[in-house]
Design an enzyme around this catalytic site. Structure first.
Site, PDB file in Angstrom:
ATOM      1  N   CYS A   4       0.843  -1.203  -0.049  1.00 34.38           N
ATOM      2  CA  CYS A   4       0.115  -0.038   0.095  1.00 34.38           C
ATOM      3  C   CYS A   4       0.985   1.312  -0.180  1.00 34.38           C
ATOM      4  CB  CYS A   4      -0.955   0.029   1.190  1.00 34.38           C
ATOM      5  SG  CYS A   4      -1.769   1.726   1.431  1.00 34.38           S
ATOM      6  N   HIS A  46      -4.282   0.894   8.722  1.00 38.09           N
ATOM      7  CA  HIS A  46      -4.948   0.812   7.330  1.00 38.09           C
ATOM      8  C   HIS A  46      -6.307   0.505   6.968  1.00 38.09           C
ATOM      9  CE1 HIS A  46      -4.540  -0.278   2.883  1.00 38.09           C
ATOM     10  NE2 HIS A  46      -5.455  -1.192   3.191  1.00 38.09           N
ATOM     11  N   HIS A 100      -7.792   8.659   3.379  1.00 40.25           N
ATOM     12  CA  HIS A 100      -6.945   9.904   3.384  1.00 40.25           C
ATOM     13  C   HIS A 100      -8.207  10.939   3.423  1.00 40.25           C
ATOM     14  CE1 HIS A 100      -6.822   8.246  -0.721  1.00 40.25           C
ATOM     15  NE2 HIS A 100      -7.202   9.594  -1.125  1.00 40.25           N
TER      16      HIS A 100
END
Ligand code: AMP
Ligand code: ZN
Length: 114
Positions: A4, A46, A100
């Protein structure tokens, strides 16, 4: 999530321009800014999309808004206005599947967004 992008950036394996770092979150300058100020506030944990956020994550996710406020003020955006945007999934234009929060400011924005 070793492949990632934002996990790699968090580990320092990929360079970034960090503007904030704490135990749970970091913030970087977006590499392809869409406004004079374009920062990404990123939880270190994550999550592929915001659909994965659970009740146990509410404190962490809530703290994103404290950092957004702080970064907005640091950049003078509290005087003019700014956007905090999360894209979720393909049709919303999400391209990095580690959540995000975009903090955008320094120019006028249109509504509805494109
Ligand atoms: P989204 O399309 O909502 O998933 O947003 C992903 C954002 O990550 C885009 O605004 C990209 O410009 C930004 N981005 C991609 N790679 C990097 C990177 N290496 N460093 C900083 N920002 C990045
Ligand atoms: Zn990740």
């Amino acid at each position: 999530m070793s492949e990632c992008l934002f996990c790699q950036i968090n580990k320092g394996a990929i360079p970034s321009e960090k503007v904030y770092d704490s135990d749970g979150l970091f913030a970087i300058k977006d590499v392809n800014p869409q406004a004079p100020i374009h920062l990404l506030i990123i939880p270190k944990k994550h999550f592929s999309t915001i659909l994965e956020i659970q009740e146990e994550d509410h404190e962490l996710i809530g703290s994103i808004y404290s950092i957004a406020n702080r970064l907005a003020k640091d950049n003078g955006l509290d005087q003019t206005g700014f956007r905090v945007v999360v894209n979720c999934g393909k049709e919303a234009g999400q391209s990095v599947f580690h959540i995000h929060y975009h903090l955008l400011g320094g120019r006028p924005f249109k509504w509805p967004p494109g």
